[in-house]
Enzyme design. Structure first.
Site, short mmCIF file in Angstrom:
data_model
loop_
_atom_site.label_atom_id
_atom_site.label_comp_id
_atom_site.label_asym_id
_atom_site.label_seq_id
_atom_site.Cartn_x
_atom_site.Cartn_y
_atom_site.Cartn_z
N GLN A 187 40.32 -108.13 34.06
CA GLN A 187 39.48 -109.23 34.56
C GLN A 187 40.27 -110.09 35.54
O GLN A 187 40.72 -111.18 35.20
CB GLN A 187 39.02 -110.06 33.36
CG GLN A 187 38.00 -111.11 33.68
CD GLN A 187 36.64 -110.54 33.91
OE1 GLN A 187 36.21 -109.64 33.21
NE2 GLN A 187 35.95 -111.04 34.90
N PHE A 188 40.42 -109.62 36.78
CA PHE A 188 41.19 -110.37 37.77
C PHE A 188 40.55 -111.71 38.09
O PHE A 188 41.22 -112.64 38.55
CB PHE A 188 41.40 -109.55 39.05
CG PHE A 188 40.18 -109.43 39.92
CD1 PHE A 188 39.96 -110.34 40.95
CD2 PHE A 188 39.25 -108.42 39.72
CE1 PHE A 188 38.84 -110.23 41.76
CE2 PHE A 188 38.14 -108.30 40.52
CZ PHE A 188 37.93 -109.22 41.54
N THR A 189 39.25 -111.86 37.84
CA THR A 189 38.56 -113.11 38.18
C THR A 189 39.03 -114.30 37.34
O THR A 189 38.70 -115.44 37.67
CB THR A 189 37.03 -112.96 38.07
OG1 THR A 189 36.69 -112.61 36.73
CG2 THR A 189 36.53 -111.89 39.03
#
Length: 147
Positions: free
Chosen positions: A78-80
């Site tokens: 989950q890079f966000t």
């Protein structure tokens, strides 16, 4: 690393309508990797997650770990989690690690965690749909840079 930890009754991750991973009781982890993350961040996160007492004992107190209950983990990249929302209306994700580095550290994190508890995974970089039944709800944010 920034990790959103959710205690779940069940969770699954699908890609293009196909289930890539699913668990019953356990933890859904949304895992973000930062550019300064390294082996010690992984070690810390694995230790904290595997020993965190967030499951209820027979008296209803949060005294049991994922290992104590024999639960599983569903880990989703989950890079966000590294979104920068300070300017404008479109988040910037420049605070996240580059994909090659993030993928390697994400795989290492999952491999280490899997030595302690069963781990199902999403697919790094894929467009995924997550279904879950949050239990509690119990949602905790772990940031390895704030120890």
């Amino acid at each position: 690393m920034k990790i959103v930890i959710q205690r779940v009754k069940e969770a699954s991750v699908s890609i293009d309508g196909e289930i890539a991973g699913a668990i019953d009781q356990g933890l859904l982890l949304l895992v973000g990797i930062g550019p300064d993350d390294q082996a010690e961040d992984i070690d810390y996160a694995v230790r904290k997650i595997s020993h965190m007492r967030i499951f209820s004992d027979p008296e209803g107190k949060m005294n049991l770990s994922i290992q104590d209950i024999g639960g599983s983990v569903l880990s989703v990249s989950q890079f966000t989690l590294y979104a920068d929302t300070k300017k404008g209306n479109r988040p910037a994700f420049t605070g996240a690690a580059k994909p090659a580095m993030a993928s390697e550290l994400y795989d290492t994190f999952n491999a280490q965690l899997e030595q302690l508890v069963p781990v199902q995974r999403g697919v790094f970089g894929a467009d995924m749909q997550i279904s879950l039944t949050n239990d509690g709800p119990v949602t905790i944010i772990l940031d390895t840079k704030h120890r």
